[in-house]
Design an enzyme around this catalytic site. Structure first.
Site, PDB file in Angstrom:
ATOM      1  N   LYS A  54       5.707  -4.006  -7.618  1.00 21.11           N
ATOM      2  CA  LYS A  54       5.519  -3.545  -6.233  1.00 21.11           C
ATOM      3  C   LYS A  54       6.573  -2.490  -5.902  1.00 21.11           C
ATOM      4  CE  LYS A  54       3.282  -7.757  -4.694  1.00 21.11           C
ATOM      5  NZ  LYS A  54       3.348  -9.098  -4.136  1.00 21.11           N
ATOM      6  N   GLN A  90       7.376 -12.895  -1.082  1.00 18.86           N
ATOM      7  CA  GLN A  90       6.597 -13.210  -2.280  1.00 18.86           C
ATOM      8  C   GLN A  90       6.338 -14.717  -2.374  1.00 18.86           C
ATOM      9  OE1 GLN A  90       5.290 -10.922  -4.557  1.00 18.86           O
ATOM     10  NE2 GLN A  90       4.261 -12.707  -5.384  1.00 18.86           N
ATOM     11  N   ASP A 105       0.878  -8.302   4.191  1.00 20.58           N
ATOM     12  CA  ASP A 105      -0.011  -9.167   3.413  1.00 20.58           C
ATOM     13  C   ASP A 105      -1.244  -9.585   4.224  1.00 20.58           C
ATOM     14  OD1 ASP A 105       0.567  -9.621   0.766  1.00 20.58           O
ATOM     15  OD2 ASP A 105       2.115 -11.120   1.172  1.00 20.58           O
TER      16      ASP A 105
END
Ligand code: NAD
Length: 281
Positions: A52, A96, A119
């Protein structure tokens, strides 16, 4: 059969995003910023986060990774999120997953400002997506959606079957297909006759986590089949779709790896840029 090349599509998307970031930099004299919080030392999470960060740098975003040991207190993480929420240089925050057991995942998700929730997991974004309003959209289903649209720009009236009802994949995927005027069936582990449901579909999205669950005799001729699954087996990584046999009946199919996976990270960058743009209004 069209082999849907997710690597190529992701590279093209990153090129578009790179251009957009450079235009935003000219316009606002700043670039969107993505901050990722990584807790613990689980190898897959570390690899995801490294990828990422690399991709974010590649398109010109400001990116930062904050690392904590897996013994970190929940309070410390929540305080950091609070600080990042107030930081104007941070457009998007991602924690995460998975998290260590002593940290409440939902509390962490809800601590992130919905406007910085890249997200798309915050209940506000989930609600906005299902109401058809502007929202951050979870990255994997967004990637699937963009791949489907490349094959079939007009999805109106198509029958879509989503296999799996997770908050991460199946449910948001359903909302995206509904928004495109598909007739959507969402199936799951308690569905009585999954094969019969799949056979009705013009579009199948499989997000289950069972190696090669979807067989060729489940797939209507010329269906578009998107395979979200990533399953480690003795024969390497395979998807939720029996690739070799389904490729003989489908109109278009994503491979695993190299299909949906690469689009997920590219969509995270896209979401970060969208959050930045909304914050400038
Ligand atoms: P999950 O475990 O949260 O959900 C799985 C879903 O599958 C559940 O809704 C369950 O009801 C359904 N299911 C289970 N057994 C079934 C059966 N026999 N028939 C029909 N449905 C059944 O999983 P998830 O987080 O949505 O992930 C699904 C897969 O996608 C996994 O392999 C995961 O590794 C992969 N994944 C890939 C990406 C990517 O970027 N490509 C991202 C996230 C997840």
């Amino acid at each position: 059969m069209i082999l849907i090349d997710g690597k190529k599509a992701a590279a093209e998307l990153r090129e578009e995003l790179k251009l957009e970031v450079s235009e935003l930099k000219t316009k606002y004299n700043k670039v969107p910023g993505l901050t990722v919080i990584l807790i613990g030392d689980m190898t897959p999470s570390q690899i995801y986060v490294r990828n990422k960060e690399k991709s974010a740098n590649e398109v010109g975003l400001k990116s930062e990774v904050i690392k904590y040991p897996d013994t970190v207190e929940e309070k410390t993480v929540l305080e950091k999120i609070e600080e990042l929420n107030k930081d104007e240089t941070v457009s998007g925050i991602l924690v995460q997953l998975p998290l260590p057991k002593h940290i409440d995942k939902q509390k962490v998700i809800e601590a992130i400002l919905p406007s910085k929730d890249v997200d798309g997991f915050h209940p506000m974004n989930v609600g906005n997506l299902s109401s058809g309003y502007e929202s951050s959209i979870p990255c994997t289903p967004l990637g699937c959606y963009l791949l489907i649209k490349k094959i079939e720009p007009n999805l109106s009236g198509k029958k879509a079957v989503v296999v799996g009802r997770s908050n991460l994949n199946g449910k948001p995927m359903t909302q995206l297909l509904l928004k495109e005027n598909c007739t959507v069936t969402i199936t799951h582990s308690r569905t009585k006759d999954l094969k019969a449901e799949c056979l009705e579909a013009d579009i199948i999205v499989a997000a289950v986590g069972i190696p090669e669950l979807v067989k060729s005799d489940w797939v209507k001729k010329d269906a578009i089949v998107i395979d979200v699954g990533i399953n480690k087996t003795d024969n390497g990584i395979v998807g939720d779709v029996a690739f070799n046999e389904v490729s003989k009946v489908a109109k278009a199919l994503t491979p695993v790896p190299g299909g949906v996976g690469p689009m997920t990270i590219a969509c995270l960058l896209k979401n970060t840029i969208e959050c930045f743009k909304r914050s400038q209004i």
